[in-house]
Design an enzyme around this catalytic site. Sequence first.
Site, PDB file in Angstrom:
ATOM      1  CB  SER A  76       6.320   6.649  10.740  1.00  0.00           C
ATOM      2  OG  SER A  76       6.618   5.380  10.202  1.00  0.00           O
ATOM      3  NE  ARG A  83       8.822   6.685   8.445  1.00  0.00           N
ATOM      4  CZ  ARG A  83       8.373   7.791   7.851  1.00  0.00           C
ATOM      5  NH1 ARG A  83       9.196   8.753   7.503  1.00  0.00           N
ATOM      6  NH2 ARG A  83       7.089   7.948   7.595  1.00  0.00           N
ATOM      7  CG  ASP A 140      -0.203  -0.016   2.556  1.00  0.00           C
ATOM      8  OD1 ASP A 140       1.044  -0.068   2.555  1.00  0.00           O
ATOM      9  OD2 ASP A 140      -0.870   0.005   3.598  1.00  0.00           O
ATOM     10  CG  HIS A 141       3.484   2.490   3.001  1.00  0.00           C
ATOM     11  ND1 HIS A 141       2.369   1.917   3.561  1.00  0.00           N
ATOM     12  CD2 HIS A 141       3.965   3.345   3.942  1.00  0.00           C
ATOM     13  CE1 HIS A 141       2.191   2.399   4.788  1.00  0.00           C
ATOM     14  NE2 HIS A 141       3.139   3.276   5.031  1.00  0.00           N
ATOM     15  CG  ASP A 182       1.706   1.813   9.307  1.00  0.00           C
ATOM     16  OD1 ASP A 182       2.265   2.188   8.262  1.00  0.00           O
ATOM     17  OD2 ASP A 182       0.880   2.518   9.923  1.00  0.00           O
ATOM     18  NE  ARG A 242       2.059  10.180  12.335  1.00  0.00           N
ATOM     19  CZ  ARG A 242       2.361   8.889  12.426  1.00  0.00           C
ATOM     20  NH1 ARG A 242       3.067   8.317  11.481  1.00  0.00           N
ATOM     21  NH2 ARG A 242       1.943   8.187  13.439  1.00  0.00           N
TER      22      ARG A 242
END
Length: 782
Positions: free
Chosen positions: A671, A673, A129-130, A194, A476
């Site tokens: 995030s 990440r 999806d990213h 995520d 965000r």
Amino acid sequence: MAPYSLLVTRLQKVLGNGVRRYHVASILCRPAKVAMSHFEPHDYIHYELLEKNINIVRKRLNRPLTLSEKIVYGHLDDPINQEIERGTTYLRLRPDRVAMQDATAQMAMLQFISSGLPKVAVPSTIHCDHLIEAQLGGDKDLRRAKDINQEVYNFLATAGAKYGVGFWKPGSGIIHQIILENYSYPGVLLIGTDSHTPNGGGLGGICIGVGGADAVDVMAGIPWELKCPKVIGVKLTGSLSGWSSPKDVILKVAGILTVKGGTGAIVEYHGPGVDSISCTGMATICNMGAEIGATTSVFPYNHRMKKYLSKTGRTDIAKLAEEFKDHLVPDPGCHYDQVIEINLNELKPHINGPFTPDLAHPVADIGAVAEKKGWPLDIRVGLIGSCTNSSYEDMGRSAAVAKQALTHGLKCKSQFTITPGSEQIRATIERDGYAQILRDVGGIVLANACGPCIGQWDRKDIKKGEKNTIVTSYNRNFTGRNDANPETHAFVTSPEIVTALAIAGTLKFNPETDFLTGKDGKKFKLEAPDADELPRAEFDPGQDTYQHPPKDGSSQRVDVSPTSQRLQLLEPFDKWDGRDLEDLQILIKVKGKCTTDHISAAGPWLKFRGHLDNISNNLLIGAINIENGKANSVRNAVTQEFGPVPDTARYYKKNGIKWVVIGDENYGEGSSREHAALEPRHLGGRAIITKSFARIHETNLKKQGLLPLTFADPADYNKIHPVDKLTIQGLKEFAPGKPLKCIIKHPNGNQESILLNHTFNETQIEWFRAGSALNRMKELQK
């Protein structure tokens, strides 16, 4: 339901004579085996184990339990002996499943490959999806993404097939919507790579965002560690009505708690007002709980969840949840560490921003505030969708607003984009006419993906540096997040408010009180939108986009070319050498907010998420250097020249100079990440010293063998200057709860000593000594 006595009589007749006599109560109470999802028919929901563990812990603690505690403690690896103290002890947990989005799955799967294990130990999925950039519209953008990301998609698909991980192809939809539709259920403990994984709390699960290394632990069958969360209770009374929406609940809460007020806590919603919110509305609230730093958020099981489960083809799970309902709601009289009360009858529509999601304003006030602050009033683009607000109900309410404008001959004055949350949502809103209404009012329907919400937006209407305003239904709105333009003032609100503002074209419009002028010159006021929370017919599943892993994937090849610019196999990080860290150079002393977007930018950098060396070229390029007030400009201590942060870090690494970063409050918010932890480790960093950390980032740093440390006295931040050198002492005696000593060496020869705190436990100290959590896993395997 028939009385117990009648059921007993019926069962005795069925069993009859000559058949083994079973205890009737045991037959009545024995729940049927129910699969966690349609895609894993042999992986079952274990409510009996949850119940057993809850009862053990409740008896031990001798008090009522919150819902959060029931689900978390119900998944303890050792409920009998586990030490439990909110906010203090580390829990060893057994999550039910793992979910990964494609940008973080690359590094997670590369780490899993490095572990040498043959197959994942729990049900796991990858969601593409990213990597789909919003440019021209859904189909065209999807085709382009499949072409330019073919190498990465092939890696993820083949790695999934080899190691037993389900693969959702590009175009499937956003990970969190797919989880809500297929995998979340009341009482589940799910971890996802995520930060908005808490979306699943809308269906009564504890769903927590983590870094890839945490996901690897769970996929490897290792108990997952989490600091025992505190519990913040949000009591809802009254009911939502008019223009107020579920989004306004979390926008209000964000204004109260701020971006760090939920750190180390689970936010648990309860009270009579809960029943006025749809299941997908509850998911919206839980999703954006990430913006207050919460570990996750959750709602108690109720009829709204039952309805959603049934509508998404999981009636069997709904029936099972009904049987165990007492364990899926909080105990009466349970204790919360903090309680916030919100009367939904009084809640007004909100809009938060710009530049931070906790700057809350009633929609009625934003025009005047913007004028006073000098924020652009004209709205350039309105954007609805994202993992936070892309449900059928969201699209229906937005279409209800758009339809009124069309009736009066109006279209959007601002550009307008729509992002469906999943292929199922896209297909259903196309069938039911919502998509066409949104197109007719001037909207462009984008691909089922994250798109502009994460910076995947090829924006053409402005130049970089041009001051402008956008309004979104996203979660965000950090500086430059959506379009890489630091002058874009991004505001977050509900999809229906975005739609109304896009029609009006200005922040000064309040749909509750203000009038629009129709094509015929007559004034009219938009009525509050009303829409079905779920489609009246069944959902249209759309195209089949799921790839099942084979029963035996051992023969599957997973290729990573040594010349690839997108993927790179990982090399182990070096072990701790057994000595204190002497004369650390300060790479950068960060001024103010430093999110994971500042540390490891997304947008165009997403294409390098599987290549550690390449993506390290974005290390801290968004952070503001306190020395000169600039981004991506730091002094090289050897050459005395200013240059980009990554280049300076590479210079230090090449010359054997170990370095440290000094940060401010809530360092690493945003995030999940883990690249924001992998990159400093890869380029020679040894420690990050701040006033405070965001939860996920602090854990990610520990996982990669770095030292996340905090000033015992936050005022000591001011004692350190970019030209100083630091020595961290006490590592030979490194122990939980024992501060480390830091010697600040100033250029003039003077020295100061300060204390640094940490939150390491024994296991995490072993990660540090081994060089990383992955290194430690390999040591244990040997």
